[in-house]
Write an enzyme that holds these catalytic residues in place. Structure first.
Site, PDB file in Angstrom:
ATOM      1  N   SER A 117       0.794  -1.278   0.047  1.00  0.00           N
ATOM      2  CA  SER A 117       0.148  -0.144  -0.090  1.00  0.00           C
ATOM      3  C   SER A 117       0.849   1.288   0.018  1.00  0.00           C
ATOM      4  CB  SER A 117      -0.807  -0.228   1.258  1.00  0.00           C
ATOM      5  OG  SER A 117      -1.525   1.106   1.398  1.00  0.00           O
ATOM      6  N   TYR A 141      -1.342  -0.104  10.368  1.00  0.00           N
ATOM      7  CA  TYR A 141      -1.737  -0.693   9.138  1.00  0.00           C
ATOM      8  C   TYR A 141      -0.596  -0.673   8.197  1.00  0.00           C
ATOM      9  CZ  TYR A 141      -3.406  -1.138   4.348  1.00  0.00           C
ATOM     10  OH  TYR A 141      -3.200  -1.424   3.066  1.00  0.00           O
ATOM     11  N   LYS A 145       2.184  -3.371   6.510  1.00  0.00           N
ATOM     12  CA  LYS A 145       2.551  -3.410   4.934  1.00  0.00           C
ATOM     13  C   LYS A 145       4.099  -3.233   4.525  1.00  0.00           C
ATOM     14  CE  LYS A 145      -1.284  -4.784   3.505  1.00  0.00           C
ATOM     15  NZ  LYS A 145      -1.509  -5.977   2.593  1.00  0.00           N
TER      16      LYS A 145
HETATM   17  C1  WQD Z   1      -8.920  10.569   0.432  1.00  0.00           C
HETATM   18  C2  WQD Z   1      -8.947  11.769   0.451  1.00  0.00           C
HETATM   19  C3  WQD Z   1      -9.520  12.574   2.745  1.00  0.00           C
HETATM   20  C4  WQD Z   1     -13.695  11.098   2.968  1.00  0.00           C
HETATM   21  C5  WQD Z   1      -6.654   5.629   2.739  1.00  0.00           C
HETATM   22  C6  WQD Z   1      -5.538   4.726   3.469  1.00  0.00           C
HETATM   23  C7  WQD Z   1      -4.601   4.243   2.655  1.00  0.00           C
HETATM   24  C8  WQD Z   1      -5.457   3.109   1.584  1.00  0.00           C
HETATM   25  C9  WQD Z   1      -6.319   4.042   0.749  1.00  0.00           C
HETATM   26  C10 WQD Z   1      -5.427   1.082   2.119  1.00  0.00           C
HETATM   27  C11 WQD Z   1      -8.412  12.334   1.738  1.00  0.00           C
HETATM   28  C12 WQD Z   1     -10.546  13.073   1.904  1.00  0.00           C
HETATM   29  C13 WQD Z   1     -12.334  11.444   2.528  1.00  0.00           C
HETATM   30  C14 WQD Z   1     -14.611  12.120   3.066  1.00  0.00           C
HETATM   31  C15 WQD Z   1     -12.801  13.712   2.337  1.00  0.00           C
HETATM   32  N1  WQD Z   1      -5.690   2.312   2.306  1.00  0.00           N
HETATM   33  N2  WQD Z   1     -12.066  12.912   2.200  1.00  0.00           N
HETATM   34  N3  WQD Z   1     -14.311  13.259   2.843  1.00  0.00           N
HETATM   35  O1  WQD Z   1      -6.776   8.287   3.400  1.00  0.00           O
HETATM   36  O2  WQD Z   1      -5.850   8.911   1.096  1.00  0.00           O
HETATM   37  O3  WQD Z   1      -5.899   6.695   2.006  1.00  0.00           O
HETATM   38  O4  WQD Z   1      -7.193   4.585   1.805  1.00  0.00           O
HETATM   39  O5  WQD Z   1      -4.600   0.456   1.607  1.00  0.00           O
HETATM   40  O6  WQD Z   1      -3.441   3.397   3.264  1.00  0.00           O
HETATM   41  O7  WQD Z   1      -4.767   5.683   4.278  1.00  0.00           O
HETATM   42  O8  WQD Z   1      -8.210   7.647   1.324  1.00  0.00           O
HETATM   43  O9  WQD Z   1     -10.199   7.534   0.821  1.00  0.00           O
HETATM   44  O10 WQD Z   1     -10.039   7.955   3.001  1.00  0.00           O
HETATM   45  O11 WQD Z   1      -9.369   9.796   1.652  1.00  0.00           O
HETATM   46  O12 WQD Z   1     -12.660  14.852   2.308  1.00  0.00           O
HETATM   47  O13 WQD Z   1     -15.741  12.036   3.314  1.00  0.00           O
HETATM   48  O14 WQD Z   1     -10.421  12.128   0.613  1.00  0.00           O
HETATM   49  O15 WQD Z   1      -9.450  13.510   3.782  1.00  0.00           O
HETATM   50  O16 WQD Z   1      -7.837  13.625   1.516  1.00  0.00           O
HETATM   51  P1  WQD Z   1      -6.570   8.040   2.294  1.00  0.00           P
HETATM   52  P2  WQD Z   1      -9.559   8.285   1.842  1.00  0.00           P
END
Ligand code: WQD
Length: 322
Positions: A117, A141, A145
């Site tokens: 990841s 997490y 990985k």
């Molecule tokens: C994306 C962006 C949020 C929801 C995570 C894990 C990573 C991988 C993928 C597993 C961010 C913003 C989100 C909302 C928002 N997981 N957001 N409103 O955090 O980049 O990655 O998932 O392998 O390890 O850390 O993904 O989809 O949660 O967020 O503004 O309702 O969307 O702040 O900037 P993230 P995400």
């Protein structure tokens, strides 16, 4: 050659199974069905229901099915949950992997792939993350990985296995509506959930040092993730001895939350303008992959754009939430 796909009944695993079958490959799935669903699998694919921690079961599966390589996709994958339950995450993601690796090594297997990841990078302070950008995971997490990659590399060297670790960036979309992501843990499904409830999507912070103030990520269609696995499998089949790879799977294109909401609004026809709320702790401003190494090593590049991701994810969401 027959490949064991652990976690093959999950959201990403089922897409990998589908792509492998479409590529004419024999696969067997091991899945504990904790979040997986047997309905995601083609009828002809054998499913063994069980845990990666069950060494006798693994030994049996490897022998009974004549397995020649492993795609280890089974894992716990929620960042927040891993902070609350680090022991469980290390047990399932690291010990689970160690057991699968030990069974593979003892069975004389020469090919092993790990799903990793972008979480291994933590808060990278570079515009484009290459595979040599220093890793500094920010959650248990992400740690599991990174430790997993080390374990795979060391075991590969010691036991003569070709190895590939694939670092997924932000996965979205679905190959078919039935294969859509059932979890509501990432931006796209979280936005769909709000929209379906007649509420504005939430934007976690609009004061980041990015062009529009919202966080920038590298979103990648799950069908592209799947074809990257097939490309890695081809490489492992052709040259197990010469293969020790750690590769990003991304598109190399930064997309902000605001830009995602624009596409979601266009595709769904709903008002997805969003409501700005406080930053979510631990979110890096920008995480965008360099996708050059995987193109060079495997000849793979992503084919699907944001529109494809959102359109297909929305069809999957509507199927599950009529
Ligand atoms: C994306 C962006 C949020 C929801 C995570 C894990 C990573 C991988 C993928 C597993 C961010 C913003 C989100 C909302 C928002 N997981 N957001 N409103 O955090 O980049 O990655 O998932 O392998 O390890 O850390 O993904 O989809 O949660 O967020 O503004 O309702 O969307 O702040 O900037 P993230 P995400």
């Amino acid at each position: 050659m027959t490949w064991l796909i652990t976690g093959g009944a999950g959201f990403i695993g089922a897409h990998v199974v589908r792509a492998m079958v479409e590529d004419g490959r024999a696969v067997v799935v091991l899945d504990d069905l904790s979040t997986g669903d047997r309905e995601r699998l083609p009828a002809e694919v054998p499913l063994v229901v069980g845990s990666t921690l069950d060494r006798p079961l693994l030994d049996r599966v490897l022998t009974d099915h004549g397995i020649t390589g492993v795609l280890h996709i089974a894992a716990k994958k929620q960042v927040g949950e891993s902070v609350e339950q680090p022991l469980r995450y290390y047990h399932e993601n690291v010990e689970g992997l160690r057991v699968v690796l030990a069974a593979a090594a003892d069975a004389g297997l020469r090919r092993f792939l790990l799903s990793s990841s972008a979480a291994v990078y933590g808060m990278p302070d570079v515009d484009t993350v290459t595979e040599s950008t220093p890793c500094a995971p920010m959650s248990p997490y992400g740690e599991t990985k990174l430790v997993g990659e080390w374990l795979v590399r060391a075991a590969g060297r010691a036991h003569g296995m070709g190895t590939v670790s694939l670092r997924y960036f932000n996965v979205a979309g679905a190959a078919t509506p039935e294969l859509g992501d059932p979890g509501i843990f990432n931006l796209v499904p979280m936005v769909f959930e709000r929209l379906s409830a007649g509420k504005p999507p939430l934007v976690f912070g609009a004061d980041y040092p990015t062009p529009d103030g919202t966080c920038v990520r590298d979103y990648i269609h799950v069908a592209d993730i799947a074809t990257a696995h097939v490309a890695a499998v081809r490489r492992l089949e052709a040259d197990p001895d010469g293969t020790e790879l750690v590769l990003n799977i991304g598109r190399g294109e930064g997309v902000s939350v605001r830009e995602m909401l624009d596409v979601i609004g266009r595709v769904t026809g709903l008002d997805a303008s969003g409501e700005i709320v406080a930053r979510r702790p631990g979110d890096p401003a920008r995480v965008v992959a360099s996708a050059e190494l995987i193109a060079k090593e495997l000849g793979w590049t992503a084919e699907h754009d944001l529109e494809d991701m959102i359109t297909s994810a929305w069809a999957g969401w509507q199927l599950r939430h009529p």
